[in-house]
Design an enzyme around this catalytic site. Sequence first.
Site, mmCIF file in Angstrom:
data_model
loop_
_atom_site.group_PDB
_atom_site.id
_atom_site.type_symbol
_atom_site.label_atom_id
_atom_site.label_comp_id
_atom_site.label_asym_id
_atom_site.label_seq_id
_atom_site.Cartn_x
_atom_site.Cartn_y
_atom_site.Cartn_z
ATOM 1 C CG ASP A 58 37.079 35.450 41.371
ATOM 2 O OD1 ASP A 58 37.695 36.383 40.818
ATOM 3 O OD2 ASP A 58 36.440 35.591 42.435
ATOM 4 C CG ASP A 76 39.096 39.475 47.211
ATOM 5 O OD1 ASP A 76 38.689 38.792 48.170
ATOM 6 O OD2 ASP A 76 39.518 40.628 47.334
#
Length: 275
Positions: free
Chosen positions: A20, A22
Amino acid sequence: MTDYRSGTAGLDKRPAFLIDLDGTMYAGHAPIPHAAAFIKRLRELKLPFLFVTNNSSRTPEAVAGHLRQHGIEAEPREVVTSSQAAARYAAERKPGGRVYAIGEEGLRAALTEAGLELVDEDERPDFVVQGIDREFSYAKLERAVGFIAAGAEYVLTNPDRLLPADGKLLPGAGTIAASIREAMQIQPLVIGKPYEPIMRFALERLGTAENVWAVGDNPLTDIGAGKAVGLRTALVLTGIATPDNAERLLGIEGTPQPDIVCADLADLLDRLGLS
């Protein structure tokens, strides 16, 4: 636990990663400790990885540039966005199909690169593909509703209702989708995390489905997406989940449970015997 630091130990079991962005690699415009060192270590060990993001607004080139601003070595080919996965879905359903896009540069570029034709209000499309659009308007809503009523398939890049941005929350693609869903009383085909399409697209790009770890800070989206396609999952406490709230978040009924919980990405390297 197998020590993957050896060049020959457990070659058939060497881990790969879908990571991932953010909350895991960076927090908006702020760096996250150990993120750059984590990617550097994966490169040293020649372990496969991709960055996987629900963000539909940026092109892979822009995402890679943002990572490099945080000192994280990244190339556009290492980025998988929900826009790319949505474009892939539509292009497979109908090669060269016509699309009414509600979104920004990243979505429009991905659709065009997939060989799809972008149409405006005067042309009937095969798909309405919607992501975040910070210029969303009643006119766009009206067109989307009309096209879907006429038979266009509704595809949503990602279901995120809110986006953290420099200390505040902004409406996301899922919030726009709520207006279309309410008007039409239908559910879109959702591409992004925690749903399967983006993860299956990423696994195809990665080239392996063996010993792949989904890594992220959000139990619902990142861990949920990994679980949806049978991956191992690692929750890092550097974003949505933190050392202060992790126990509460993971204790909510129905929350996907990670295989391991790590303080940060340095801790993840240690836990996997990769440091």
